[in-house]
Write a protein that holds these residues in place. Structure first.
Motif, mmCIF file in Angstrom:
data_model
loop_
_atom_site.group_PDB
_atom_site.id
_atom_site.type_symbol
_atom_site.label_atom_id
_atom_site.label_comp_id
_atom_site.label_asym_id
_atom_site.label_seq_id
_atom_site.Cartn_x
_atom_site.Cartn_y
_atom_site.Cartn_z
ATOM 1 N N TYR A 15 -0.500 -0.872 6.580
ATOM 2 C CA TYR A 15 0.596 0.004 7.014
ATOM 3 C C TYR A 15 1.761 -0.036 6.034
ATOM 4 O O TYR A 15 2.042 -1.083 5.434
ATOM 5 C CB TYR A 15 1.138 -0.434 8.394
ATOM 6 C CG TYR A 15 0.257 0.017 9.530
ATOM 7 C CD1 TYR A 15 0.510 1.205 10.209
ATOM 8 C CD2 TYR A 15 -0.860 -0.729 9.892
ATOM 9 C CE1 TYR A 15 -0.326 1.634 11.226
ATOM 10 C CE2 TYR A 15 -1.704 -0.303 10.915
ATOM 11 C CZ TYR A 15 -1.425 0.884 11.581
ATOM 12 O OH TYR A 15 -2.250 1.319 12.584
ATOM 13 N N ALA A 16 2.434 1.087 5.896
ATOM 14 C CA ALA A 16 3.750 1.135 5.262
ATOM 15 C C ALA A 16 4.675 1.626 6.369
ATOM 16 O O ALA A 16 4.615 2.787 6.767
ATOM 17 C CB ALA A 16 3.765 2.096 4.094
ATOM 18 N N GLU A 29 -0.686 -5.462 -2.228
ATOM 19 C CA GLU A 29 -0.931 -6.085 -0.918
ATOM 20 C C GLU A 29 -1.177 -4.969 0.083
ATOM 21 O O GLU A 29 -0.225 -4.350 0.573
ATOM 22 C CB GLU A 29 0.298 -6.885 -0.476
ATOM 23 C CG GLU A 29 0.647 -7.965 -1.441
ATOM 24 C CD GLU A 29 2.068 -8.459 -1.268
ATOM 25 O OE1 GLU A 29 2.251 -9.661 -1.434
ATOM 26 O OE2 GLU A 29 2.967 -7.677 -0.968
ATOM 27 N N ASP A 78 0.840 -1.201 0.000
ATOM 28 C CA ASP A 78 0.000 0.000 0.000
ATOM 29 C C ASP A 78 0.875 1.252 0.000
ATOM 30 O O ASP A 78 0.490 2.281 -0.565
ATOM 31 C CB ASP A 78 -0.931 0.007 1.225
ATOM 32 C CG ASP A 78 -0.228 -0.439 2.488
ATOM 33 O OD1 ASP A 78 0.034 -1.659 2.602
ATOM 34 O OD2 ASP A 78 0.099 0.406 3.330
ATOM 35 N N GLY A 79 2.056 1.160 0.614
ATOM 36 C CA GLY A 79 2.974 2.306 0.599
ATOM 37 C C GLY A 79 3.630 2.459 -0.764
ATOM 38 O O GLY A 79 3.625 3.538 -1.364
ATOM 39 N N ASN A 128 -1.694 -4.165 3.373
ATOM 40 C CA ASN A 128 -1.627 -4.720 4.736
ATOM 41 C C ASN A 128 -1.747 -3.604 5.778
ATOM 42 O O ASN A 128 -1.208 -3.686 6.863
ATOM 43 C CB ASN A 128 -0.360 -5.559 4.923
ATOM 44 C CG ASN A 128 0.904 -4.743 4.735
ATOM 45 O OD1 ASN A 128 0.855 -3.521 4.581
ATOM 46 N ND2 ASN A 128 2.042 -5.400 4.751
HETATM 47 MG MG LIG Z 1 1.989 -2.132 3.619
#
Ligand SMILES: [Mg+2]
Ligand SMILES: Cc1ncc(C[n+]2csc(CCOP(=O)(O)OP(=O)(O)O)c2C)c(N)n1
Length: 333
Positions: free
Chosen positions: A189-190, A185, A158-159, A187
């Motif tokens: 958080y980055a 993906e 996602d980051g 998830n």
């Molecule tokens: Mg992430």
């Protein structure tokens, strides 16, 4: 997310045979046990550098890569160890590489998945986030120019999805109708940045509209759903219908790497996603569907744990590379 949120039932694909279910389970368990082994080795001071847990990502990495065929290529990211197993990478080869031993795939200079193994059709991650997407797109372009059809599957977090190269690659691949599948993906958080400060769109697959390609967001903890979605994308890619962006929602269950205590992640979020565990839920699913009995699964897990121990024993006393190795392949003579 409240910890009382309902846990969805897993999907049962019409396209999946009993043998494939066992193979999904085996590869997901391999991924989980490899991860646990690396965490332990890191604590013992025997695995150096970053150890990036992929717990929570097994259904995404195994379900997606299982949809590819023998002529296709995989460009995995740092949480996709499951894909390496699906593509037939041997356990002791991976263990030697991840323990940075002399003569390993990265010549002992790195302890993550930054290797390429063309014979296995695995081109491991480029460290610079986003940079692998144009490379994967270029791979399919080269194959197309040679008159071959080869689907490339690659991954981004996602980051990493917020980098410029993401945009350039997806625009180019869509214009050229390249057989590229990009799994985002998500998830949550980055590193310590949550989704809320990463992007303002509702879901990351919405971007597909802007590129003129297909896009979908799915539960990334449901292996057969991931498989089915990727199978559709592979079929479209082979027909010449261009790329697909598949956002898989999951949760990074540990820190960015093992040095990070992830105290910035709310406990309730982790509690919810603990109940969404892709491996535990798929085990229960396979037992309920009479694919395997509980005792078969315990035997399978024990066999995998033993194979991890054997791989560690085979590698742990091997030497590290000589210091000069660090300067190879850096400058052209
Ligand atoms: Mg992430
Ligand atoms: C261009 C670039 N910026 C920063 C980094 C350092 N870095 C490596 S992983 C990471 C977090 C990535 O988060 P995400 O893309 O969500 O993937 P996740 O680790 O959560 O799976 C960062 C900032 C990098 N490798 N490349």
């Amino acid at each position: 997310m409240p910890s009382s949120k309902k846990i969805p039932a897993l999907s049962t694909s019409k396209a999946v045979t009993k043998e494939q279910r066992i193979s999904f389970l085996r590869n997901m368990l391999m991924a989980r046990e490899f991860d646990l082994a690396m965490q332990r080795l890191n604590r013992q001071g025997r695995a150096f550098g970053g150890v990036y847990s992929q717990t929570g990502n097994e259904a995404t990495s195994v379900g997606s890569s299982s949809a590819l065929g023998p002529n296709d290529v995989l460009f995995p990211m740092h949480r996709n160890i499951g894909g390496h197993f699906v593509f037939g990478q041997e356990l002791d080869v991976l263990m030697k590489a991840f323990l940075a031993r002399d003569g390993s795939l990265m010549r002992g200079t790195d302890g993550t998945g930054h290797y390429a193994d063309p014979a296995k059709r695995i081109y491991g991650n480029i460290s610079h986030l986003g940079a692998m997407i144009p490379v994967a797109a270029g791979f399919t372009m080269a194959a197309k120019l040679r008159g071959e059809t080869c689907v490339a599957m690659t991954y981004i977090g996602d980051g990493g999805a917020q980098t410029g190269e993401f945009h350039e690659a997806m625009n180019f691949a869509s214009v050229q109708k390249l057989p590229l599948i990009l799994i985002i993906e998500n998830n949550q958080y980055a590193y310590s940045s949550p989704n809320s400060i990463e992007f303002a769109c509702k879901q990351l697959s919405d971007r597909a509209l802007g590129y003129g390609c297909h896009g979908v967001t799915i539960d990334g903890t449901d292996v057969e759903l991931v498989y089915d979605t990727c199978l559709d994308a592979v079929k479209r890619a082979r027909k010449g219908d261009g790329p697909t962006i598949i956002e898989t929602i999951t949760m990074r269950m540990r820190g960015h790497a093992e040095h990070d205590d992830f105290s910035y992640v709310p406990k309730s979020l982790l509690e919810h996603w603990q109940k969404m565990d892709p491996v535990d839920r798929y085990i229960a699913h396979c037992i309920a569907k009479k694919v395997l009995k509980q005792s078969d699964i315990e035997d399978l897990r024990n066999e995998i744990i033993q194979s991890m121990r054997d791989a560690i024993d085979a590698v742990i006393d091997l030497p590290f590379p000589p210091a000069e190795e660090a300067f190879k392949n850096v400058f052209i003579d």
